[in-house]
Design a protein around this motif. Structure first.
Motif, mmCIF file in Angstrom:
data_model
loop_
_atom_site.group_PDB
_atom_site.id
_atom_site.type_symbol
_atom_site.label_atom_id
_atom_site.label_comp_id
_atom_site.label_asym_id
_atom_site.label_seq_id
_atom_site.Cartn_x
_atom_site.Cartn_y
_atom_site.Cartn_z
ATOM 1 N N THR A 250 49.231 47.496 43.795
ATOM 2 C CA THR A 250 49.738 47.735 42.196
ATOM 3 C C THR A 250 51.555 47.574 42.061
ATOM 4 O O THR A 250 51.460 46.652 40.866
ATOM 5 N N ALA B 101 37.745 36.784 40.244
ATOM 6 C CA ALA B 101 39.505 36.837 41.376
ATOM 7 C C ALA B 101 40.119 37.545 41.482
ATOM 8 O O ALA B 101 40.694 37.868 39.381
ATOM 9 N N TYR B 102 41.092 38.835 41.796
ATOM 10 C CA TYR B 102 42.006 39.717 40.825
ATOM 11 C C TYR B 102 42.829 38.596 40.047
ATOM 12 O O TYR B 102 43.633 37.683 41.313
ATOM 13 N N ARG B 103 43.863 39.404 39.259
ATOM 14 C CA ARG B 103 44.732 38.725 39.155
ATOM 15 C C ARG B 103 45.942 39.321 38.699
ATOM 16 O O ARG B 103 46.377 40.295 38.479
ATOM 17 N N TRP B 104 47.004 39.059 40.003
ATOM 18 C CA TRP B 104 48.123 39.665 40.233
ATOM 19 C C TRP B 104 48.871 39.692 38.670
ATOM 20 O O TRP B 104 49.099 38.133 38.695
ATOM 21 N N CYS C 284 44.424 49.946 47.554
ATOM 22 C CA CYS C 284 44.192 49.170 46.124
ATOM 23 C C CYS C 284 45.502 49.469 45.110
ATOM 24 O O CYS C 284 46.365 48.619 44.263
ATOM 25 N N MET D 64 42.090 42.957 46.682
ATOM 26 C CA MET D 64 42.090 43.908 45.712
ATOM 27 C C MET D 64 41.105 43.562 44.215
ATOM 28 O O MET D 64 40.158 42.292 44.530
ATOM 29 N N SER D 65 40.797 44.928 43.377
ATOM 30 C CA SER D 65 39.712 44.387 42.574
ATOM 31 C C SER D 65 40.688 45.545 41.725
ATOM 32 O O SER D 65 41.182 46.875 42.117
ATOM 33 N N GLU D 66 40.288 45.504 40.185
ATOM 34 C CA GLU D 66 40.847 45.977 39.675
ATOM 35 C C GLU D 66 40.447 47.604 39.065
ATOM 36 O O GLU D 66 40.918 48.614 39.029
ATOM 37 N N LYS E 69 38.935 48.893 41.398
ATOM 38 C CA LYS E 69 39.724 49.992 42.861
ATOM 39 C C LYS E 69 41.191 50.277 42.633
ATOM 40 O O LYS E 69 41.353 51.520 43.119
ATOM 41 N N ALA E 70 42.161 49.638 41.721
ATOM 42 C CA ALA E 70 43.385 49.608 41.572
ATOM 43 C C ALA E 70 43.260 51.285 40.724
ATOM 44 O O ALA E 70 43.957 52.091 40.942
#
Lengths: 231, 327
Positions: free
Chosen positions: B176, B15-18, B172, B35-37, B39-40
């Motif tokens: 962020t 899971a994406y960590r905000w 995405c 969300m994904s790291e 992708k961002a």
């Protein structure tokens, strides 16, 4: 430490044991080997629920008695009502303790053990229970609020402030609730310092005044969905 | 959410960590573009990639510059081919919480939907991608780093390098851009009572107080009106006529000191001019213009105007300057 607390813990651990025993029995195909046990009883989950619900009723009663006390016409009537409230809180404490014994991860029950203890003036026991509730679920913000009030009871001002800020960031409505309790606490300590000197109370009141202003001004900040304004 | 379907999700990324500032809940994210790291990271690269533009010299960042809180410092933005747009470029800081996109009620309900405008708009051209989509995708596919980026961002996709994925990745990345470590935040969320000056505190009281009632419109975490929070249905956006000849989106006021000039058409060069406008809003009202009923009529004493400016300046947070291009 105190008897009451030791009692709670002892009962809890005792019953945890019993519960796992019962669970072990339950896991076995129902056979004659468990015939020594009482006939299939109410499962612990359900016992916990029943005790919990009974506890909630007792809390309600206690609060009603407290309300009676507040509007009592004579000191005698007031004392009488307060005594009844105390009994109801004690009853609630038993019921929630029973609930937590039957279901040790029942955060809500631990929260109310803290609550009832706090109303009985047993702040240390109360804190203990809130700590336990929060160790089970750190996001159980009601317990953060209640624990904040317990800190106040123990004159632990900095811890109470920290609780307030945690709520302000993550659970605004509860921070407002703690703020009201803090204001009440200041009024109470003005009458009876309970070991605090006037300067300490002054400093806290100053802090509180500024936080109250911030809370009022930024009431609309926490909500993403409603237009609220400071009137 | 995290607990659901333990075995079935084994192949999925964690899971994406905000990384959210205090007091900020996770924003609402469309189900179709979680969300994904990876992708961002890809989105960030593409946000600054000038190959997207018709001239090879323009990117999203040409109009949304990190060092200016993702605005461009112009009254009205200028597109890749040099044509002037009708509107002022908007800040993208905390845009993840926005419930509408653009100055007017254009009907975009997500960053993904909004992005088609800068990419494909022709009257005037912004990025100028229309008609060059296939060529761009071929060019990106020929770049090993970008190709790897798409593959990582969209694992398991038969066709990772696509326009849809490009848009998803940039959106995405935009999500962020959540920053809120201004002195105002330190004051209210960190309990640092000396973070704000006395003047800024007086300005804050004016801003939120009943006399000016700025927070009737500029409320919520970003002082931008309603915010889209994860797990809650998106609230309706608000648009208001504040004497600028039309109903416009309530812009967020975080970093406002860094995003001059102001209003949808950049008509005001500085914050003092904006406050002068609010103060004389009745006087300056165009014939027949109906002002928003939430506006107050008020007069500011000399010191009060500066107090308000000090408060607005306390909303600046320079952390996003760290969101500079990847190399």
């Amino acid at each position: 430490m105190s008897l009451a607390r030791a009692g709670v813990v002892a009962i809890a651990s005792l019953l945890v044991g019993q519960w796992s025993l019962a669970a072990g029995g339950g896991a076995m195909p129902s056979g004659p080997s468990v015939s020594n046990f009482e006939p299939r009883e109410v499962p612990p989950e359900e016992k916990a629920k029943n005790s919990y619900n009974a506890g909630i009723k007792s809390i309600k009663k206690a609060k009603d008695y407290e309300a009676d006390a507040a509007k009592a016409s004579t000191p005698e009537k007031k004392a009488k009502a307060m005594e009844k409230a105390g009994k109801a809180y004690n009853k609630a404490l038993e019921q929630f303790t029973d609930a937590a014994s039957n279901k040790p991860d029942m955060v809500e029950a631990w929260n109310y053990i803290g609550f009832a203890n706090r109303h009985l003036g047993a702040y240390a026991e109360s804190l203990e229970a809130y700590d336990h509730a929060l160790s089970l679920n750190p996001k159980y913000f009601e317990a953060v609020e209640y624990r904040g009030e317990a800190y106040l009871g123990l004159n632990r001002i900095d811890d109470a402030k920290t609780a307030y800020m945690d709520l302000f960031r993550d659970a605004r409505p509860l921070s407002d609730q703690l703020l009201v309790a803090m204001q009440q606490w200041v009024a109470d300590r003005r009458l009876d310092g309970k070991g605090l000197d006037a300067a300490q109370i002054d400093a806290f009141e100053l802090w509180l005044g500024e936080r109250a202003t911030v809370a009022r001004q930024t009431a609309s900040l926490g909500s993403g969905d409603a237009v609220r304004t400071w009137k | 959410m995290v607990l659901a379907g333990s075995a079935a999700t084994a192949a999925q990324p964690p899971a994406y960590r905000w990384d959210l500032p205090p007091g900020f809940p996770p924003p609402r994210v469309p189900a179709g573009n979680p969300m994904s790291e990876a992708k961002a990271v890809l989105g960030k690269r593409l946000f600054f990639d000038t190959r997207l533009s018709v001239t090879g010299q323009y990117s999203c960042a040409s109009c949304h510059r990190p060092e200016s809180a993702f605005t461009d410092g112009r009254a009205r933005a200028v597109g890749a081919t040099g044509r002037r747009l009708n509107h002022n470029a908007m800040s993208l800081v905390n845009v993840a919480y926005a419930v509408s996109f653009g100055w007017t009620n254009a009907g975009f309900d997500s960053l993904e939907a909004q992005m088609r405008r800068p990419l494909f708009n022709q009257h005037p051209v912004e990025i100028g991608l229309r008609g060059r989509e296939a060529a761009l995708l071929r060019e990106l596919a020929a770049d090993p780093a970008v190709r790897a980026g798409f593959a990582q961002a969209f694992p398991g996709s038969a066709n990772p390098i696509s326009l849809g994925h490009l848009i998803q990745a940039i959106a995405c990345y935009e999500r962020t851009l959540v920053f809120a470590r201004s002195v105002f935040d330190r004051y209210i969320f960190d309990d640092d009572q000396s973070a704000l000056t006395g003047a800024a505190k007086r300005g804050m009281a004016l801003f939120f107080g009943p006399r000016l009632a700025c927070a009737q419109c500029h409320f919520g975490l970003n002082l931008a009106g309603p915010a889209a929070i994860a797990g809650k249905p998106p609230p309706a956006p608000i648009f208001a006529d504040t004497g600028t000849q039309g109903r416009f989106k309530v812009p967020g006021l975080r970093n406002v000191a860094l995003t001059a000039p102001y209003m949808h058409d950049g008509r005001f060069v500085d914050l003092r001019s904006v406050l002068d406008h609010y103060e004389h809003i009745e006087r300056d009202r165009a014939p027949g213009e109906t002002l928003d009923p939430r506006l107050r009529t008020f007069h500011l004493a000399v010191g009060e105007k500066q107090d308000l400016i000090d408060f607005l300046e306390s909303l600046s947070d320079l952390q996003y300057a760290g969101s500079a291009p990847l190399h």
